[in-house]
Design a protein around this motif. Structure first.
Motif, mmCIF file in Angstrom:
data_model
loop_
_atom_site.group_PDB
_atom_site.id
_atom_site.type_symbol
_atom_site.label_atom_id
_atom_site.label_comp_id
_atom_site.label_asym_id
_atom_site.label_seq_id
_atom_site.Cartn_x
_atom_site.Cartn_y
_atom_site.Cartn_z
ATOM 1 N N VAL A 40 0.840 -1.200 0.000
ATOM 2 C CA VAL A 40 0.000 0.000 0.000
ATOM 3 C C VAL A 40 0.877 1.252 0.000
ATOM 4 O O VAL A 40 0.628 2.203 -0.749
ATOM 5 C CB VAL A 40 -0.940 0.002 1.217
ATOM 6 N N ALA A 55 2.358 1.662 -3.378
ATOM 7 C CA ALA A 55 1.362 1.992 -4.398
ATOM 8 C C ALA A 55 1.051 3.480 -4.426
ATOM 9 O O ALA A 55 0.791 4.052 -5.493
ATOM 10 C CB ALA A 55 0.084 1.191 -4.160
ATOM 11 N N ILE A 56 1.072 4.127 -3.238
ATOM 12 C CA ILE A 56 0.731 5.552 -3.194
ATOM 13 C C ILE A 56 1.933 6.441 -3.473
ATOM 14 O O ILE A 56 1.812 7.660 -3.489
ATOM 15 C CB ILE A 56 0.121 5.927 -1.826
ATOM 16 N N SER A 100 2.260 5.505 -12.448
ATOM 17 C CA SER A 100 1.235 6.460 -12.021
ATOM 18 C C SER A 100 1.083 7.591 -13.029
ATOM 19 O O SER A 100 -0.044 8.005 -13.358
ATOM 20 C CB SER A 100 1.597 7.041 -10.648
ATOM 21 N N VAL A 138 -2.864 -4.841 -5.342
ATOM 22 C CA VAL A 138 -2.881 -3.595 -4.575
ATOM 23 C C VAL A 138 -2.525 -2.415 -5.482
ATOM 24 O O VAL A 138 -3.177 -1.362 -5.457
ATOM 25 C CB VAL A 138 -1.900 -3.662 -3.388
ATOM 26 N N ALA A 139 -1.478 -2.590 -6.304
ATOM 27 C CA ALA A 139 -1.067 -1.524 -7.218
ATOM 28 C C ALA A 139 -2.158 -1.212 -8.224
ATOM 29 O O ALA A 139 -2.430 -0.038 -8.528
ATOM 30 C CB ALA A 139 0.222 -1.929 -7.937
ATOM 31 N N GLU A 156 -4.993 0.803 -6.580
ATOM 32 C CA GLU A 156 -4.620 2.202 -6.379
ATOM 33 C C GLU A 156 -4.644 2.968 -7.691
ATOM 34 O O GLU A 156 -5.149 4.096 -7.768
ATOM 35 C CB GLU A 156 -3.228 2.278 -5.739
ATOM 36 N N LEU A 165 -6.951 6.036 -9.004
ATOM 37 C CA LEU A 165 -6.302 7.235 -9.518
ATOM 38 C C LEU A 165 -6.861 7.613 -10.883
ATOM 39 O O LEU A 165 -7.126 8.789 -11.159
ATOM 40 C CB LEU A 165 -4.791 7.002 -9.620
#
Length: 210
Positions: free
Chosen positions: A14, A17-18, A24, A162-163, A166, A170
């Motif tokens: 997590v 991922a952020i 991203s 998880v990625a 996220e 996004l």
């Protein structure tokens, strides 16, 4: 694998991922075109992570860790690809500005093409990022009481899930924001910034290989 180790690994995923990265920015870049392309880029990147998990589980990623030449080659290729995406973003943006906006029967097929391009970009970008493989190789064994092919794949699947979650969130948030800010100047700036960031990341990745 104990529950405490599993929860610790999920927490690490997590946090990672952020943390903003090339994937991203790719998701943001395609989210400007709509929610579906952004989600497609996120799924493509997550699938690339699963491929890396398979590679690591098979032991092939150890070659990258031991071979500086192989590692540099992958970084150069990945960097060049990111630069290409940045340049292509600007080229497509200029074409879109000069093209006349119209509604036609061909619109759905163009949307499908954009979704496919986004998925491919996410997948290729992740596959040519050796840091993903080295992360799996270095970190995953720390959370396993027994390193086996199946256990590595399970953790790789968890990290990719998880990625993906996220990045999908996004993409949805970015697409909604763009929908609220449809003014040409705002869209122009978003396109230019995303293209510049991708190109800068690509140049940085390629030059760091030296």
């Amino acid at each position: 694998m104990s529950i405490s180790l599993l929860l610790g690994f999920v927490g690490l995923c997590v946090l990672l991922a952020i943390t903003p990265g090339p994937d991203s920015f790719l998701v943001l870049r395609f989210s400007i075109a709509g929610r579906r392309p952004g989600i497609a880029a996120a799924i493509g990147s997550a699938l690339g992570g699963i491929v890396w998990a398979v590679v690591v589980a098979a032991g092939v990623a150890a070659l990258l860790e031991q071979s500086a030449t192989a590692y540099r080659a992958m970084k150069v290729v990945g960097g060049i690809y990111l630069v290409y995406l940045g340049i292509r973003t600007l080229v497509e943006h200029r074409r879109a500005r000069t093209a006349q906006v119209r509604e036609s029967a061909e619109a759905p097929s163009a949307d499908v093409a954009t979704v496919r391009a986004a998925f491919t970009a996410g997948l290729v970008s992740c596959l040519f990022n050796p840091k993903v493989g080295l992360f799996y190789l270095a970190v995953l064994p720390q959370f396993l009481t027994e390193v086996t092919f199946g256990n590595v794949l399970v953790l790789g699947a968890i990290e990719s899930t998880v990625a993906a979650a996220e990045m999908v969130l996004l993409a949805i948030a970015a697409a909604r924001a763009v929908a609220l800010l449809r003014r040409p100047r705002v869209r122009d700036r978003l396109e230019q910034i995303s293209a510049g960031v991708l190109a800068a990341l690509g140049i940085g990745t390629a030059t760091s290989a030296a």
